[in-house]
Design a protein around this motif. Structure first.
Motif, PDB file in Angstrom:
ATOM      1  N   GLN A  84       1.295  -0.956  -0.084  1.00  0.00           N
ATOM      2  CA  GLN A  84      -0.205  -0.300  -0.152  1.00  0.00           C
ATOM      3  C   GLN A  84       1.235   1.711  -0.045  1.00  0.00           C
ATOM      4  O   GLN A  84       1.786   1.198   0.953  1.00  0.00           O
ATOM      5  N   ARG A  85       1.095   1.763  -1.096  1.00  0.00           N
ATOM      6  CA  ARG A  85       1.700   2.970  -1.586  1.00  0.00           C
ATOM      7  C   ARG A  85       1.171   4.145  -1.158  1.00  0.00           C
ATOM      8  O   ARG A  85       0.043   4.583  -1.386  1.00  0.00           O
ATOM      9  N   TRP A  91       2.949  -5.064  -8.506  1.00  0.00           N
ATOM     10  CA  TRP A  91       2.082  -4.287  -8.859  1.00  0.00           C
ATOM     11  C   TRP A  91       1.005  -4.490  -9.379  1.00  0.00           C
ATOM     12  O   TRP A  91       1.269  -5.575 -10.376  1.00  0.00           O
ATOM     13  N   ASP A 133      -2.078   0.323  -9.107  1.00  0.00           N
ATOM     14  CA  ASP A 133      -0.675   0.242  -8.244  1.00  0.00           C
ATOM     15  C   ASP A 133       0.157   1.240  -9.524  1.00  0.00           C
ATOM     16  O   ASP A 133       0.609   1.733  -9.332  1.00  0.00           O
ATOM     17  N   ASN A 165       0.888   5.164  -8.217  1.00  0.00           N
ATOM     18  CA  ASN A 165       2.016   5.810  -8.809  1.00  0.00           C
ATOM     19  C   ASN A 165       3.077   5.514  -9.732  1.00  0.00           C
ATOM     20  O   ASN A 165       3.841   4.887  -9.448  1.00  0.00           O
ATOM     21  N   SER A 177      -7.690   4.516 -12.158  1.00  0.00           N
ATOM     22  CA  SER A 177      -6.762   2.707 -11.928  1.00  0.00           C
ATOM     23  C   SER A 177      -6.524   1.773 -12.232  1.00  0.00           C
ATOM     24  O   SER A 177      -6.019   1.112 -12.132  1.00  0.00           O
TER      25      SER A 177
END
Length: 777
Positions: free
Chosen positions: A253-254, A457, A461, A465, A711
């Motif tokens: 979880q970034r 990932w 993700d 990110n 996303s």
């Protein structure tokens, strides 16, 4: 997807020639080495980057003079059964580097391609030279060094055969994978491998190279990508395919906002998920972020599903970030306002102020491009294992394996010699996988847990990110005289700079970004200004296939079409008039900055030649039938751009069906110098069509409250097969070998969006100035 290490970005101006550490190490090494293992009887390690290697293939000077001494060593070995093994030092992501470079060696040594085996080099630049697979430069930098490698092998085999047969070496010739003597003697390569190994490596002046007419593979387009069968049958090994005994899977979880630190999380809830074995908080990185991990909370589990369920249970809360107010719409307005007051002039030719003051009329437009994520088919993934003797071994789909290796070593406080990076196939790269933060994450977790760990990932993700393509505002104005001739051109660019990833507080673009369709617009206009205004960065900015050429081509080529409409001119004719008569651009005479960046190449060897740009415009237009009558709702549009020292023009045919933009046909004309592997050139233009159409019709990442909104493919769409051209026509300008091969992987993308946008206008009368402009009009 052009990669530059932090020290390159800080120094900014194009360097004079330097001697690198790799070159020093190579100069001290014996020029003949044995590749041990695998039963190889013959092995060669020749320094393929030394100055003399470039002499028969002119580049405007020697390699040493232009700082190309860090180009790679490659290894060639021949087994007793005649199998030729070539080590590929560049990463393979579909562009064909693992095929084209070994193919050159095989051609020069007369090897049978069916008997060639290719192995991938690990990340080791002191041994192999520069391994950054980026910037469309693998072939243009290595075509002659690879020929030297093959020619060296050929001569050593001939010398061995001459001694065995008691004849002069001049009497020994080569057939396909065979040596032939004057009295009918014949030997397979494998039969002479051991004797050839004992021969000294020839000096450069002893080598003779094939004439172009003698090439078996070069220029033929008959060699398909080496990994094609494994890829299509599912046998190819990508990053996520690597299996190591005892391996665990981790997801992380970034922080959703750049710079946000972990405030709290529910460790117990995550650990309660069956299969979850560890929850580990990872430190973030203070800005500038470089290629370091973002930090966050990792969940390590026995399988991917358990890891993802554990992550979902974390309920992470985040501290405030200085970037929490980042909002795409508000930021766009700030960039548009900044474009009215540029603060840094990059190119200043003639007297732009006087041209506008004396103009009979002026014409101005402004263009926008949103952030984009790479969204490679294979999301980032890496496997790491800490060995019993305390060394770190990593498997990853990386474009810059040695940079990944040094980053991992620095992050873990280890010696570089104690880190190994194995390169898998890349399921797409486009610049994202030159930044190996995901490999460092895996190494951190392997060290923390003591178990092999695969960091995976997800698509979410990957998009949230990313190292995003920068957002951009481009404003262009022209001054026109009474005869509607353009007398002044003023192009202001505003965009957060890639430099912000490496240098604190960087807000102005620098010479590498300026040299991508901004200062180098090759128009025959006597008064020309290219300038810039500050724009802060609030997310990670990285290179994306073709980098700043995307918004520049979008703006310039759309503006040309708008100007044509304003003046009642044909788009193609307007473009050709602005390009002007064939000439070699003199940067000093045309007001270019002293540190003008020509894709890292010596300008005297790779000048801007406007005749080559005009040629591809004319070729694409002719092949597409420019000017022909089309049914209502259909039209052609054209655009052209020089990037990575190649010239590409695109003509798009669009068809509007119930408001949906369909693109049934695209024509590319490309001048990339000598076409060493036409099959890959065609393939790369087809790939450019996919990315260019996606950038035009679909891709945008927007930010609210500092976080990426999109996303997955549901809201960050890709062009799909039901709206891809029935035919992508690729027309290659023919050149002899003496015209240096130039870039192919990236230059096809920039002209695609403006060509489609211009076609939509011609079909509907609707002018589009935002990128992406969407699939419906």
């Amino acid at each position: 997807m052009l990669t530059y290490l932090p020290e390159d970005l800080v120094e900014a101006p194009r360097r004079a020639a330097t001697t690198t550490a790799s070159a020093i190490a190579l100069a001290k090494a014996d020029r003949r080495s044995v590749l041990l293992g695998g039963g190889a009887l013959f092995a060669l390690g020749a320094f393929a980057g030394r100055a003399e290697a470039f002499e028969p293939y002119p580049t405007g000077g020697s390699a040493m003079e232009h700082g190309l001494v860090s180009d790679p060593l490659l290894f060639v070995s021949i087994d007793a059964d005649g199998t030729v093994t070539i080590t590929a030092h560049r990463s393979e992501m579909g562009q064909g580097a693992r095929t084209s470079l070994p193919m050159i060696i095989a051609d020069e040594m007369d090897a049978d391609w069916a008997r060639v085996k290719i192995v991938q080099a690990p990340g080791d630049e002191p041994t192999y030279g520069n391994q950054n697979t980026d910037g469309s430069r693998s072939l243009r930098h290595h075509i002659q060094p690879m020929r030297e490698m093959g020619a060296s092998v050929r001569l050593m085999l001939r010398r061995a055969a001459a001694k065995a047969w008691g004849v002069d070496v001049a009497e020994v010739s080569l057939g396909l994978h065979t040596l032939e003597g004057p009295a009918g003697q014949s030997a397979d390569f494998g039969e002479m491998a051991e004797a050839a190994m004992a021969e000294p490596v020839p000096s450069r002046d002893e080598l003779a190279f094939k004439d172009e007419a003698e090439f078996r593979y070069l220029g033929k387009g008959e060699v398909s990508i080496a990994d094609l069968r494994d890829i299509t049958t599912g046998k190819a090994i990508y990053g996520a395919d690597v299996q190591v005994e005892g391996m665990r899977t981790a997801v992380i979880q970034r922080p959703p906002v750049l710079g946000a630190a972990v405030k709290s999380f529910d460790r117990e809830a995550a650990m309660a998920v069956p299969g979850v074995e560890a929850v580990i908080e990872l430190a973030g990185t203070a800005e500038p972020v470089l290629f370091n991990p973002l930090g966050g909370v990792a969940v390590v589990a026995t399988n991917t599903w358990a890891a993802e369920q554990g992550r979902a249970a974390l309920a992470v809360e985040w501290e405030d970030s200085p970037h929490a107010a980042y909002d795409s719409e508000a930021f766009r307005k700030s960039m548009e306002a900044a474009s009215q007051n540029p603060d840094t002039v990059f190119r200043d030719q003639g007297d732009v102020q006087a041209a506008f003051g004396d103009a009979a009329r002026t014409f101005e437009r402004r263009y926008y491009q949103a952030h984009m994520a790479h969204a490679t088919m294979e999301p980032p993934a890496a496997v790491a294992r800490l060995t019993d003797d305390g060394k770190m071994e990593v498997w990853a789909p990386v474009q810059s394996p040695y940079k990944a290796r040094t980053d991992i070593a620095a992050d873990l406080g280890m010696d570089v010699a104690d880190v190994t990076v194995h390169v898998t196939l890349l399921g797409g790269g486009f610049g994202r996988k030159s930044k190996a933060d995901f490999a460092t994450e895996a190494a951190r977790l392997a060290k923390a847990t003591g178990s092999p760990v695969r960091v995976q990932w997800t698509r979410e993700d990957d998009i949230r990110n990313a190292f995003f393509h920068t957002v951009s505002v481009e404003k262009i104005a022209v001054a026109l005289d009474a005869g509607n001739k353009v007398t002044g051109w003023h192009h202001t660019s505003v965009a957060p700079t890639i430099l912000s990833t490496f240098v604190p507080g960087a807000e102005n673009q620098f010479n590498i970004e300026q040299g991508m369709g901004h200062v180098d617009t090759p128009f025959d206009v006597p008064n020309f200004r290219a300038d810039n205004a500050k724009a802060a960065s609030h997310t990670r900015i990285g290179w994306w296939r073709a980098v700043s050429n995307i918004p520049r081509a979008w703006a310039v080529q759309t503006f040309v079409a708008e100007l044509a409409e304003e003046l009642g001119r044909d788009q193609k004719d307007m473009l050709l008039e602005l390009i002007g008569p064939a000439r070699t651009v003199d940067p000093a005479a045309e007001g270019y900055p002293d540190d003008f960046w020509d894709y890292g190449e010596p300008y005297d060897a790779f000048p801007i030649e406007t005749g080559r740009l005009s040629t591809v415009v004319e070729m694409a237009a002719a092949e597409a039938g420019w000017g022909k009558a089309l049914p209502e709702g259909e039209a052609l549009g054209i655009a052209a751009h020089r990037s990575f020292v190649s010239y590409v023009a695109t003509v798009a045919r669009v068809k509007i069906v119930d408001g949906l933009v369909r693109v049934p046909e695209l024509h590319f004309a490309i001048d990339c110098g000598y076409a060493a592997n036409p099959e890959r050139i065609r393939s790369q233009m087809e790939g450019a069509a996919v990315m260019g159409m996606t950038a035009a019709l679909h891709s945008a990442v927007t930010f609210e409250n500092g976080a990426a909104v999109q996303s997955n493919y549901t809201d960050y769409e890709m062009v799909r097969s039901d709206n891809f051209p029935e035919k992508v026509h690729v027309h290659i300008v023919d050149h002899p070998f003496s015209v240096h091969a130039t870039g192919v992987g990236e230059p096809g993308v920039p002209p695609v969006p403006p060509a489609i946008g211009n076609a939509i206008f011609n079909a509907t009368g609707k002018r589009l100035r935002d990128l992406p402009f969407g699939a419906y009009v």
